[in-house]
Design a protein around this motif. Sequence first.
Motif, PDB file in Angstrom:
ATOM      1  N   VAL A  36     -21.996 -13.409   0.262  1.00  0.00           N
ATOM      2  CA  VAL A  36     -23.297 -12.597   0.731  1.00  0.00           C
ATOM      3  C   VAL A  36     -24.166 -13.071  -0.597  1.00  0.00           C
ATOM      4  CG1 VAL A  36     -24.664 -10.556   0.829  1.00  0.00           C
ATOM      5  CG2 VAL A  36     -22.396 -10.995   2.256  1.00  0.00           C
ATOM      6  N   GLU A  37     -23.580 -12.817  -1.809  1.00  0.00           N
ATOM      7  CA  GLU A  37     -24.533 -13.021  -2.956  1.00  0.00           C
ATOM      8  C   GLU A  37     -25.069 -14.389  -3.082  1.00  0.00           C
ATOM      9  OE1 GLU A  37     -25.902 -11.189  -6.951  1.00  0.00           O
ATOM     10  OE2 GLU A  37     -24.568 -10.253  -5.506  1.00  0.00           O
ATOM     11  N   THR A  38     -24.261 -15.430  -2.894  1.00  0.00           N
ATOM     12  CA  THR A  38     -24.560 -16.701  -2.844  1.00  0.00           C
ATOM     13  C   THR A  38     -25.579 -17.058  -1.874  1.00  0.00           C
ATOM     14  OG1 THR A  38     -22.425 -17.360  -3.821  1.00  0.00           O
ATOM     15  CG2 THR A  38     -23.855 -19.181  -3.000  1.00  0.00           C
ATOM     16  N   LEU A  43     -31.670 -18.040  -0.925  1.00  0.00           N
ATOM     17  CA  LEU A  43     -32.696 -17.759  -0.016  1.00  0.00           C
ATOM     18  C   LEU A  43     -33.867 -16.854  -0.819  1.00  0.00           C
ATOM     19  CD1 LEU A  43     -31.064 -17.629   3.170  1.00  0.00           C
ATOM     20  CD2 LEU A  43     -32.354 -19.560   2.305  1.00  0.00           C
ATOM     21  N   TYR A  44     -33.602 -16.072  -1.378  1.00  0.00           N
ATOM     22  CA  TYR A  44     -34.473 -15.067  -1.949  1.00  0.00           C
ATOM     23  C   TYR A  44     -35.818 -15.628  -2.603  1.00  0.00           C
ATOM     24  CZ  TYR A  44     -36.495 -11.272  -4.853  1.00  0.00           C
ATOM     25  OH  TYR A  44     -37.323 -10.468  -5.428  1.00  0.00           O
ATOM     26  N   SER A  45     -35.628 -16.625  -3.431  1.00  0.00           N
ATOM     27  CA  SER A  45     -36.995 -17.034  -3.940  1.00  0.00           C
ATOM     28  C   SER A  45     -38.133 -17.710  -2.572  1.00  0.00           C
ATOM     29  CB  SER A  45     -36.668 -18.184  -4.774  1.00  0.00           C
ATOM     30  OG  SER A  45     -35.994 -19.376  -4.177  1.00  0.00           O
ATOM     31  N   ILE A  46     -37.400 -17.968  -1.563  1.00  0.00           N
ATOM     32  CA  ILE A  46     -38.207 -18.787  -0.407  1.00  0.00           C
ATOM     33  C   ILE A  46     -38.512 -17.498   0.337  1.00  0.00           C
ATOM     34  CG2 ILE A  46     -38.051 -20.125   1.304  1.00  0.00           C
ATOM     35  CD1 ILE A  46     -35.704 -21.682   0.027  1.00  0.00           C
ATOM     36  N   TYR A  47     -37.734 -16.414   0.417  1.00  0.00           N
ATOM     37  CA  TYR A  47     -37.994 -15.309   1.339  1.00  0.00           C
ATOM     38  C   TYR A  47     -38.021 -14.132   0.541  1.00  0.00           C
ATOM     39  CZ  TYR A  47     -37.087 -18.875   4.782  1.00  0.00           C
ATOM     40  OH  TYR A  47     -37.191 -19.864   5.553  1.00  0.00           O
ATOM     41  N   VAL A  55     -28.964  -9.899   4.471  1.00  0.00           N
ATOM     42  CA  VAL A  55     -28.077 -11.011   4.693  1.00  0.00           C
ATOM     43  C   VAL A  55     -26.541 -10.302   5.108  1.00  0.00           C
ATOM     44  CG1 VAL A  55     -26.800 -12.624   3.194  1.00  0.00           C
ATOM     45  CG2 VAL A  55     -29.262 -12.320   2.820  1.00  0.00           C
ATOM     46  N   TYR A  56     -26.003  -9.517   4.244  1.00  0.00           N
ATOM     47  CA  TYR A  56     -24.773  -8.835   4.469  1.00  0.00           C
ATOM     48  C   TYR A  56     -24.852  -8.686   6.344  1.00  0.00           C
ATOM     49  CZ  TYR A  56     -20.652  -5.993   5.388  1.00  0.00           C
ATOM     50  OH  TYR A  56     -19.508  -5.613   5.991  1.00  0.00           O
ATOM     51  N   ASN A  57     -25.546  -7.813   6.702  1.00  0.00           N
ATOM     52  CA  ASN A  57     -25.760  -7.552   8.160  1.00  0.00           C
ATOM     53  C   ASN A  57     -25.967  -8.684   9.104  1.00  0.00           C
ATOM     54  OD1 ASN A  57     -25.374  -4.665   7.562  1.00  0.00           O
ATOM     55  ND2 ASN A  57     -27.546  -4.315   7.532  1.00  0.00           N
ATOM     56  N   THR A  58     -26.702  -9.725   8.785  1.00  0.00           N
ATOM     57  CA  THR A  58     -26.919 -10.959   9.678  1.00  0.00           C
ATOM     58  C   THR A  58     -25.563 -11.697   9.536  1.00  0.00           C
ATOM     59  OG1 THR A  58     -29.207 -10.788   8.997  1.00  0.00           O
ATOM     60  CG2 THR A  58     -28.204 -12.990   9.665  1.00  0.00           C
ATOM     61  N   LEU A  59     -24.972 -11.811   8.460  1.00  0.00           N
ATOM     62  CA  LEU A  59     -23.603 -12.657   8.570  1.00  0.00           C
ATOM     63  C   LEU A  59     -22.672 -11.930   9.476  1.00  0.00           C
ATOM     64  CD1 LEU A  59     -23.628 -13.705   5.012  1.00  0.00           C
ATOM     65  CD2 LEU A  59     -24.089 -15.193   6.760  1.00  0.00           C
ATOM     66  N   ARG A  79     -15.918 -14.525   2.198  1.00  0.00           N
ATOM     67  CA  ARG A  79     -16.577 -15.795   2.285  1.00  0.00           C
ATOM     68  C   ARG A  79     -16.946 -15.872   3.954  1.00  0.00           C
ATOM     69  NH1 ARG A  79     -17.085 -19.208  -2.210  1.00  0.00           N
ATOM     70  NH2 ARG A  79     -16.170 -18.173  -4.205  1.00  0.00           N
ATOM     71  N   PHE A  80     -18.004 -16.882   4.006  1.00  0.00           N
ATOM     72  CA  PHE A  80     -18.554 -17.225   5.245  1.00  0.00           C
ATOM     73  C   PHE A  80     -18.435 -18.701   5.764  1.00  0.00           C
ATOM     74  CE2 PHE A  80     -19.915 -13.162   4.118  1.00  0.00           C
ATOM     75  CZ  PHE A  80     -19.515 -12.374   5.381  1.00  0.00           C
ATOM     76  N   ASP A  81     -18.335 -19.026   6.909  1.00  0.00           N
ATOM     77  CA  ASP A  81     -18.153 -20.479   7.074  1.00  0.00           C
ATOM     78  C   ASP A  81     -18.638 -20.921   8.584  1.00  0.00           C
ATOM     79  OD1 ASP A  81     -17.239 -23.172   7.626  1.00  0.00           O
ATOM     80  OD2 ASP A  81     -15.094 -22.805   7.651  1.00  0.00           O
TER      81      ASP A  81
END
Length: 139
Positions: A36-38, A43-47, A55-59, A79-81
Motif C-alpha cells: 500500500v505504501e509504495t 501516486l500522491y504527488s499526482i493526486y 489506496v488500501y480500501n481500493t486495493l 503486496r498486490f499483483d
Amino acid sequence: MNKKYQEILKKAGIRPSIQRMAIYSWLYENPIHPDVETVYNALYSIYPSLSKTTVYNTLKLFEEQNIIRSIKIEDDKLRFDAEMKNHLHFKCNGCNNIFDIFTGSKSDAELAEENLPSGFQMQRIQTNLWGLCPQCANK
C-alpha cells in the motif's frame, strides 16, 4: 486514462473514479508487487487528495472483485499483483524484488485440484519461492 482499465473496472462492477483508475493503472503498469505504501508514494504527488486509507480500501475492493490478488511473501507486508494468470512468485533474498514465474502446461491450481482428497474444495492457491535472482547470484 486507458479505456482498457476502465472496462476492466466496469466489468468487475467497480465505478471507475479517477483515483481508482490511477491506482489500477499504476499497479497494472508497474508489476513490482507493491505494498500500500509504495502505491501511495507513487501516486500522491499526482493526486494530492489521495490517502493511504483510500489506496488500501481500493486495493481490497479490487481484490474482492477479482481483478487483482494479494500476496503474502513476507511476514510484515501484504503486496498486490494485477497479473491474474496463474503464476508463482519468486522473492530474491539479495535485492528483495519479487518476480512472476509462469509455469507451462498445468497450473498449480490444476495440479492441486487433481491431488486434493475427496470432499476438499480449494478456494485459493499461492506458491512462493525464495532465492537469488540472476543479477544477485552473479555478484
